[in-house]
Design a protein around this motif. Structure first.
Motif, PDB file in Angstrom:
ATOM      1  N   ASP A 346       0.839  -1.219   0.000  1.00  0.00           N
ATOM      2  CA  ASP A 346       0.000   0.000   0.000  1.00  0.00           C
ATOM      3  C   ASP A 346       0.860   1.249   0.000  1.00  0.00           C
ATOM      4  O   ASP A 346       0.562   2.247  -0.690  1.00  0.00           O
ATOM      5  CB  ASP A 346      -0.930   0.008   1.215  1.00  0.00           C
ATOM      6  CG  ASP A 346      -1.998  -1.085   1.113  1.00  0.00           C
ATOM      7  OD1 ASP A 346      -2.239  -1.568  -0.017  1.00  0.00           O
ATOM      8  OD2 ASP A 346      -2.559  -1.484   2.168  1.00  0.00           O
ATOM      9  N   LYS A 347       1.940   1.216   0.773  1.00  0.00           N
ATOM     10  CA  LYS A 347       2.851   2.367   0.799  1.00  0.00           C
ATOM     11  C   LYS A 347       3.474   2.585  -0.565  1.00  0.00           C
ATOM     12  O   LYS A 347       3.619   3.723  -1.049  1.00  0.00           O
ATOM     13  CB  LYS A 347       3.950   2.153   1.835  1.00  0.00           C
ATOM     14  CG  LYS A 347       3.469   2.342   3.258  1.00  0.00           C
ATOM     15  CD  LYS A 347       4.656   2.167   4.221  1.00  0.00           C
ATOM     16  CE  LYS A 347       4.210   2.387   5.660  1.00  0.00           C
ATOM     17  NZ  LYS A 347       5.323   2.262   6.590  1.00  0.00           N
ATOM     18  N   ASP A 349       2.248   1.722  -3.388  1.00  0.00           N
ATOM     19  CA  ASP A 349       1.233   2.218  -4.328  1.00  0.00           C
ATOM     20  C   ASP A 349       0.991   3.715  -4.129  1.00  0.00           C
ATOM     21  O   ASP A 349       0.846   4.480  -5.106  1.00  0.00           O
ATOM     22  CB  ASP A 349      -0.085   1.449  -4.136  1.00  0.00           C
ATOM     23  CG  ASP A 349       0.034  -0.002  -4.593  1.00  0.00           C
ATOM     24  OD1 ASP A 349       0.994  -0.314  -5.366  1.00  0.00           O
ATOM     25  OD2 ASP A 349      -0.802  -0.861  -4.180  1.00  0.00           O
ATOM     26  N   LEU A 350       0.929   4.164  -2.872  1.00  0.00           N
ATOM     27  CA  LEU A 350       0.733   5.589  -2.587  1.00  0.00           C
ATOM     28  C   LEU A 350       1.901   6.405  -3.120  1.00  0.00           C
ATOM     29  O   LEU A 350       1.730   7.512  -3.674  1.00  0.00           O
ATOM     30  CB  LEU A 350       0.589   5.812  -1.076  1.00  0.00           C
ATOM     31  CG  LEU A 350      -0.725   5.321  -0.453  1.00  0.00           C
ATOM     32  CD1 LEU A 350      -0.661   5.466   1.059  1.00  0.00           C
ATOM     33  CD2 LEU A 350      -1.907   6.124  -1.007  1.00  0.00           C
ATOM     34  N   TYR A 351       3.071   5.872  -2.978  1.00  0.00           N
ATOM     35  CA  TYR A 351       4.254   6.578  -3.451  1.00  0.00           C
ATOM     36  C   TYR A 351       4.216   6.726  -4.963  1.00  0.00           C
ATOM     37  O   TYR A 351       4.525   7.784  -5.525  1.00  0.00           O
ATOM     38  CB  TYR A 351       5.510   5.820  -2.995  1.00  0.00           C
ATOM     39  CG  TYR A 351       6.784   6.437  -3.487  1.00  0.00           C
ATOM     40  CD1 TYR A 351       7.267   7.632  -2.920  1.00  0.00           C
ATOM     41  CD2 TYR A 351       7.484   5.861  -4.554  1.00  0.00           C
ATOM     42  CE1 TYR A 351       8.432   8.212  -3.408  1.00  0.00           C
ATOM     43  CE2 TYR A 351       8.658   6.425  -5.016  1.00  0.00           C
ATOM     44  CZ  TYR A 351       9.138   7.598  -4.437  1.00  0.00           C
ATOM     45  OH  TYR A 351      10.285   8.177  -4.930  1.00  0.00           O
ATOM     46  N   GLU A 353       1.560   6.758  -6.860  1.00  0.00           N
ATOM     47  CA  GLU A 353       0.477   7.676  -7.232  1.00  0.00           C
ATOM     48  C   GLU A 353       0.912   9.133  -7.043  1.00  0.00           C
ATOM     49  O   GLU A 353       0.615  10.020  -7.864  1.00  0.00           O
ATOM     50  CB  GLU A 353      -0.765   7.390  -6.379  1.00  0.00           C
ATOM     51  CG  GLU A 353      -1.475   6.098  -6.765  1.00  0.00           C
ATOM     52  CD  GLU A 353      -2.702   5.865  -5.906  1.00  0.00           C
ATOM     53  OE1 GLU A 353      -3.008   6.733  -5.048  1.00  0.00           O
ATOM     54  OE2 GLU A 353      -3.338   4.795  -6.068  1.00  0.00           O
ATOM     55  N   SER A 354       1.619   9.388  -5.946  1.00  0.00           N
ATOM     56  CA  SER A 354       2.064  10.764  -5.698  1.00  0.00           C
ATOM     57  C   SER A 354       3.055  11.205  -6.756  1.00  0.00           C
ATOM     58  O   SER A 354       3.040  12.341  -7.214  1.00  0.00           O
ATOM     59  CB  SER A 354       2.667  10.873  -4.300  1.00  0.00           C
ATOM     60  OG  SER A 354       3.811  10.079  -4.205  1.00  0.00           O
ATOM     61  N   GLU A 357       1.129  12.057  -9.970  1.00  0.00           N
ATOM     62  CA  GLU A 357       0.418  13.333  -9.901  1.00  0.00           C
ATOM     63  C   GLU A 357       1.394  14.485 -10.091  1.00  0.00           C
ATOM     64  O   GLU A 357       1.092  15.472 -10.747  1.00  0.00           O
ATOM     65  CB  GLU A 357      -0.299  13.468  -8.554  1.00  0.00           C
ATOM     66  CG  GLU A 357      -1.501  12.519  -8.440  1.00  0.00           C
ATOM     67  CD  GLU A 357      -2.158  12.613  -7.086  1.00  0.00           C
ATOM     68  OE1 GLU A 357      -1.630  13.380  -6.226  1.00  0.00           O
ATOM     69  OE2 GLU A 357      -3.175  11.919  -6.852  1.00  0.00           O
TER      70      GLU A 357
END
Length: 361
Positions: A346-347, A349-351, A353-354, A357
């Motif tokens: 999850d971490k 994936d968040l990284y 995505e950021s 963006e």
């Protein structure tokens, strides 16, 4: 005159009877039962008469008493052939009786023969018996020691030169006399062989009248062998001679043992037996020791193997115990690992995505 004649007849009758009694001492018609007269009183009233039956079940061993003969050869012997007697006199040999740590020496008086034997062993008579008569004088007393040698018939043709050189086969029956022999008797070789033999021993008497009871008897335990030809030298004189005691032999009847004890002295054959027995016992002991040692080794080895197996099994068990994780704990750990992996994903994936963006801006 008549009274004088009657007295003379009475005296003559007494002398005839008395002389008959005395002469009966050498007659074997009744095998000694008719040895009468005052000089033969021991023959009927004695308490240690000979010969006897040797009952081996009542014999005791005596290792402290022994007899040793020191024989000398006999040159030009004189053979006395009388009624019921065949005798060779000699004074060149002697014997020693050892008893109670004391030695007594006896001189050989004569040796003579009886066929059949006078002594019996367990009721058995032998074919011939030779008596070697030794004597010693102590004060006014004469003591005798007789070594009796039993003979048993054999089919072997071995000859004893001692018996052959007596030339008994040349004697004429009932021609009683003394015969000179121009030969040498191997008395030394013959008696030396007897020295090593075990012998029965008992106190007894002379086996001829006057049956004197001052005799120490030794009779060979194992008989010597004699062939038929040499045995016939003697049996033709007495046992097979119908003119002598109806052919019944020149042996006195057996006498009661009474309270006497018979002993057995040791011989070389006994020593050989003892040595052989000791060797066998030692060999058996060594064999048993080896077997016992082998058994102990096998048992100890099996115990060691069993101990090592147990130790190995214990180690394996202990290892399993240390490495064993209960099932619940194992599942919990598995879920925990999955949770960490998911959290990390999850971490990540968040990284991602950021970063995406930021690139769009």
């Amino acid at each position: 005159v008549r009274q004088s004649s009657m007295k003379s007849c009475t005296l003559l009758t007494f002398l005839v009877l008395f002389s008959g009694y005395c002469m009966a001492g050498t007659v074997y018609v009744n095998h000694g039962a008719d040895w009468l007269g005052s000089v033969n009183i021991s023959c009927f009233e004695g308490v240690r008469q000979s010969p006897i039956n040797i009952d081996t079940s009542h014999v005791r061993r005596d290792i402290d008493k022994s007899v040793t003969v020191y024989p000398s050869n006999i040159t030009n012997p004189s053979v006395v052939y009388a009624e019921g007697e065949l005798k060779v006199s000699n004074t060149g040999s002697y014997a020693t009786l050892h008893q109670d740590e004391e030695d007594r020496n006896y001189t050989l008086s004569n040796f003579h023969f009886h066929a059949p034997s006078e002594h019996a062993v367990n009721g058995k008579f032998y074919d011939l018996e030779m008596h070697n008569v030794f004597s010693r004088v102590e004060g006014n007393m004469t003591y005798y020691m007789v070594v009796g040698i039993l003979f048993e018939l054999t089919s072997k043709q071995d000859n004893y030169t001692l018996l052959s050189n007596l030339q008994i086969d040349s004697l004429t029956l009932e021609s009683y006399s003394t015969y000179a022999r121009t030969t040498t008797l191997d008395y030394h070789g013959f008696l030396s062989e007897v020295n090593g033999k075990a012998k029965y021993n008992y106190p007894g008497s002379l086996t001829t009248a006057n049956c004197s009871e001052n005799v120490e008897w030794f009779v060979t335990k194992d008989p010597m062998k004699i062939n038929g030809d040499q045995l016939y030298y003697f049996t033709r004189l007495w046992q097979q001679n119908s003119n002598f005691a109806s052919g019944s032999g020149n042996n006195r009847a057996l006498q009661p043992l009474k309270s006497r004890q018979i002993y057995l002295t040791h011989g070389d054959d006994d020593e050989t037996f003892v040595i052989t027995t000791i060797i066998l016992i030692c060999l058996i002991a060594l064999s048993l020791g080896a077997i016992i040692g082998l058994c102990i080794y096998i048992i100890a080895d099996s115990q060691n193997e069993g101990g090592e197996g147990k130790q190995h099994h214990s180690s394996r068990k202990e290892s399993k115990e240390h490495s064993y994780v209960p099932e619940d704990e194992e599942l919990e750990g598995h879920h925990r690992d999955n949770h960490h992996k998911k959290k990390k994903k999850d971490k990540d994936d968040l990284y991602e995505e950021s970063k995406h963006e930021e690139s769009l801006e």
